[in-house]
Each structure stands twice: as C-alpha cells, then as structure tokens.
Design a protein around this motif. Sequence first.
Motif, PDB file in Angstrom:
ATOM      1  N   UNK A 200     -14.996  44.539 -17.803  1.00 23.44           N
ATOM      2  CA  UNK A 200     -15.941  44.841 -18.879  1.00 23.44           C
ATOM      3  C   UNK A 200     -15.400  45.930 -19.806  1.00 23.44           C
ATOM      4  N   UNK A 201     -14.763  46.955 -19.224  1.00 22.94           N
ATOM      5  CA  UNK A 201     -14.201  48.027 -20.058  1.00 22.94           C
ATOM      6  C   UNK A 201     -13.004  47.515 -20.864  1.00 22.94           C
ATOM      7  N   UNK A 202     -12.194  46.637 -20.275  1.00 24.78           N
ATOM      8  CA  UNK A 202     -11.071  46.057 -21.008  1.00 24.78           C
ATOM      9  C   UNK A 202     -11.564  45.226 -22.189  1.00 24.78           C
ATOM     10  N   UNK A 203     -12.640  44.480 -21.968  1.00 27.89           N
ATOM     11  CA  UNK A 203     -13.211  43.671 -23.052  1.00 27.89           C
ATOM     12  C   UNK A 203     -13.704  44.552 -24.184  1.00 27.89           C
ATOM     13  N   UNK A 204     -14.401  45.642 -23.835  1.00 27.99           N
ATOM     14  CA  UNK A 204     -14.940  46.554 -24.842  1.00 27.99           C
ATOM     15  C   UNK A 204     -13.818  47.225 -25.642  1.00 27.99           C
ATOM     16  N   UNK A 205     -12.838  47.776 -24.949  1.00 31.64           N
ATOM     17  CA  UNK A 205     -11.754  48.492 -25.618  1.00 31.64           C
ATOM     18  C   UNK A 205     -10.868  47.528 -26.418  1.00 31.64           C
TER      19      UNK A 205
ATOM     20  N   UNK B 106      -2.484  44.819 -21.367  1.00 28.62           N
ATOM     21  CA  UNK B 106      -3.492  45.521 -20.562  1.00 28.62           C
ATOM     22  C   UNK B 106      -4.058  44.591 -19.500  1.00 28.62           C
ATOM     23  N   UNK B 107      -4.387  43.380 -19.933  1.00 26.14           N
ATOM     24  CA  UNK B 107      -4.986  42.401 -19.012  1.00 26.14           C
ATOM     25  C   UNK B 107      -3.967  41.941 -17.963  1.00 26.14           C
ATOM     26  N   UNK B 108      -2.725  41.742 -18.400  1.00 28.10           N
ATOM     27  CA  UNK B 108      -1.692  41.314 -17.451  1.00 28.10           C
ATOM     28  C   UNK B 108      -1.421  42.404 -16.412  1.00 28.10           C
ATOM     29  N   UNK B 109      -1.414  43.677 -16.858  1.00 32.63           N
ATOM     30  CA  UNK B 109      -1.184  44.780 -15.926  1.00 32.63           C
ATOM     31  C   UNK B 109      -2.345  44.920 -14.951  1.00 32.63           C
ATOM     32  N   UNK B 110      -3.542  44.602 -15.405  1.00 36.10           N
ATOM     33  CA  UNK B 110      -4.707  44.607 -14.510  1.00 36.10           C
ATOM     34  C   UNK B 110      -4.511  43.615 -13.366  1.00 36.10           C
ATOM     35  N   UNK B 111      -3.813  42.510 -13.652  1.00 33.44           N
ATOM     36  CA  UNK B 111      -3.578  41.480 -12.643  1.00 33.44           C
ATOM     37  C   UNK B 111      -2.323  41.744 -11.824  1.00 33.44           C
ATOM     38  N   UNK B 112      -1.304  42.332 -12.470  1.00 40.27           N
ATOM     39  CA  UNK B 112      -0.033  42.577 -11.775  1.00 40.27           C
ATOM     40  C   UNK B 112       0.659  43.790 -12.397  1.00 40.27           C
ATOM     41  N   UNK B 113       0.970  44.834 -11.591  1.00 39.13           N
ATOM     42  CA  UNK B 113       1.555  46.073 -12.145  1.00 39.13           C
ATOM     43  C   UNK B 113       2.932  45.899 -12.771  1.00 39.13           C
ATOM     44  N   UNK B 114       3.589  44.763 -12.537  1.00 40.43           N
ATOM     45  CA  UNK B 114       4.927  44.571 -13.098  1.00 40.43           C
ATOM     46  C   UNK B 114       4.908  44.514 -14.635  1.00 40.43           C
ATOM     47  N   UNK B 115       3.731  44.271 -15.228  1.00 34.05           N
ATOM     48  CA  UNK B 115       3.635  44.156 -16.683  1.00 34.05           C
ATOM     49  C   UNK B 115       3.388  45.501 -17.351  1.00 34.05           C
ATOM     50  N   UNK B 116       3.387  46.584 -16.590  1.00 34.80           N
ATOM     51  CA  UNK B 116       3.112  47.907 -17.168  1.00 34.80           C
ATOM     52  C   UNK B 116       4.126  48.277 -18.241  1.00 34.80           C
ATOM     53  N   UNK B 117       5.382  47.886 -18.059  1.00 30.78           N
ATOM     54  CA  UNK B 117       6.415  48.218 -19.049  1.00 30.78           C
ATOM     55  C   UNK B 117       6.108  47.597 -20.409  1.00 30.78           C
TER      56      UNK B 117
ATOM     57  N   UNK C 258     -17.495  36.288 -13.140  1.00 25.00           N
ATOM     58  CA  UNK C 258     -18.571  35.526 -13.754  1.00 25.00           C
ATOM     59  C   UNK C 258     -19.704  35.288 -12.755  1.00 25.00           C
ATOM     60  N   UNK C 259     -19.332  34.880 -11.530  1.00 23.39           N
ATOM     61  CA  UNK C 259     -20.343  34.617 -10.510  1.00 23.39           C
ATOM     62  C   UNK C 259     -21.102  35.881 -10.134  1.00 23.39           C
ATOM     63  N   UNK C 260     -20.385  37.015 -10.129  1.00 25.28           N
ATOM     64  CA  UNK C 260     -21.027  38.268  -9.785  1.00 25.28           C
ATOM     65  C   UNK C 260     -22.022  38.700 -10.858  1.00 25.28           C
ATOM     66  N   UNK C 261     -21.632  38.532 -12.122  1.00 27.36           N
ATOM     67  CA  UNK C 261     -22.503  38.949 -13.222  1.00 27.36           C
ATOM     68  C   UNK C 261     -23.762  38.082 -13.298  1.00 27.36           C
TER      69      UNK C 261
END
Length: 307
Positions: free
Chosen positions: A146-151, A199-210, A299-302
Amino acid sequence: MAREFSSLKQMDTPVKVLFTGYLTTVAVGYLMALIQILFTHGMADGKFGLSIDDIVYSYYGNRSGTVLETKLNGSMKENASERERFAIIQWVRDGADKDDFIDNGVDKIIQERCVMCHNKDASVPDLSDFKVLKELTKEDEGATFSSLTRVSHIHLFGISFIFMFVGLIFSFSETSTIKYKCIAIGMPYVFLLVDILSWWLTKLDPMFAWLVIVAGGGMAVSFAFMWTVSVAEMWLFDSVFLDAGGQPRQQWSTVVEAKFKQIGGESAAKKLGEFLQQTGAYGWSKFQSQGLPLLKALYLKIFKKDK
C-alpha cells in the motif's frame, strides 16, 4: 509549414529570468530531496550514506529483525540514547508483552522520545496506540504494498511535471543535435519508470536493489545535463560556445560521439543492453513466481475473500 522557434540565447531577458528562476528553484528542490534521502533511506542500516543495504532494508526489509529494531538501529538511531534503545529492543525480543511494556519503563521512553512525532495527528504510525506499536514488533518486511502504491503514484505525477518543464526549456537549446536533444529529454522518463519498477522488484527480491541506485543516478545525470546546457546557453553563450574569434566551437555532441566510438563505447552499450534484457527477463520470471502470489494474497487479505 515548419515553425521557427527562438533559441535560448535569443530569448528576451524577462523570459530568460523566468526560465532561470524556475531551473534554480527546481535545482534547490532536487538537492533538498537528495539530502532527505540521505537522512531517511540513507540511515536504514544505521550508517550515514546511501548503500545497497539501505535500499534492501527500505524495500525488502531486514528479515533478521523487527520493524522497530530496524528503525531504532537505523533512521531513528539519533532520537534516543543507547540505553533507551536497548531497553526497547530487549522488550521486543522478550515478546513485546503489554505488562512488561509498563513495568520495564518502555512506555515512558516511547512517550518521551517518540510520541512527539508519532502521534494521531501525524502521517507516520501513531506510537501512542499500543496496537500500532505491537504491529511494529513483527518481522521487518520493508515497505508495504500500500505504501509503495501511494509513493509510486506521487513520484510519477510530481517528477514527470518537473522534467516536462525542464525538458521544454532545454528543447530551445541549439548546441546539440536533434538526436541528443531527444535522448536527453526522453531519458529521465525512462529512468523514472525504471526507478519506480525497481522499488517493487526489490520488495520481491533484494538482488534488484542496485537498480534503484542506477535509476536514481540516471535521473540526476539527465537533470544536471539539461540544467547546465540551458543556463549556459542563456547567460554564457559567447564565452562557452564561441571561440576567441567569435566563431562557433565544434558541437559538443559531435566531439562526444567521436570519443565514445574511439573508446569502444558502442560495443559496451550493446553488451549493457543485452545484460539489461536478460535481467528484465529474470525479473519477470521472479514476478510471476513470487510477485503474483504475493499480490493475490494481499488482495484476499484486503477484501477478506477465501481462496
């Protein structure tokens, strides 16, 4: 019929003042944004300065600790003494029990050191509410979806407008070829989209931080280039772009292109393109295998639906 436009050097002085005022204000704002990043993301690992660990902790999270611990050892480190931070962290590791919260004096520390900013009237978590505080004692999973979507939507709208006007002013420059003007104007948008995606890719896998750092650096270079050329053409054209005899110097884009070919830049750019293509394919497969299930679970949680 083609329309003719005045170049930056031919603009009336009031227009030059208008353009320069905007460019200067935006440049100061850009500098403030970079400083703000250093004091937020740049302190995620507890050390000043932006690093890969800072990016990983900010988006993927520090999975070896809790959100509260990560903040106390990172961006919030200077807001409490070592003894106070130790007391809070110890309480978290002991189970974050509500009775111990009062008995160990953690409630007083939170009240004195945190609630002045983290209260019900602020946009940050309200630490005066124990339920909110309790949530922060869970494993640190970084930024929420949710914060990623907002920012993301704020950055896409805001930064796009900034580069639209910077690019519009730069489009009146005359010291580069149409090819390089198009590249310079278009690249910030490419880097902006890559930045948000990273940002979204790093959220899923830290290898995308670079990729976050590369995209951010690309936007900064694009901005600095267009800003410098625009201001130089408006106010320093004769001294920068004309030789001692008053004749135009060779276009910088022609010089750069020749030098780029000389040092083997074309082959390097081709290899970089192939590498990015492979990385993108890997990222997409990661998103399909990990990202889609996470989005489905969210989605299911929300909406509180059963699988």
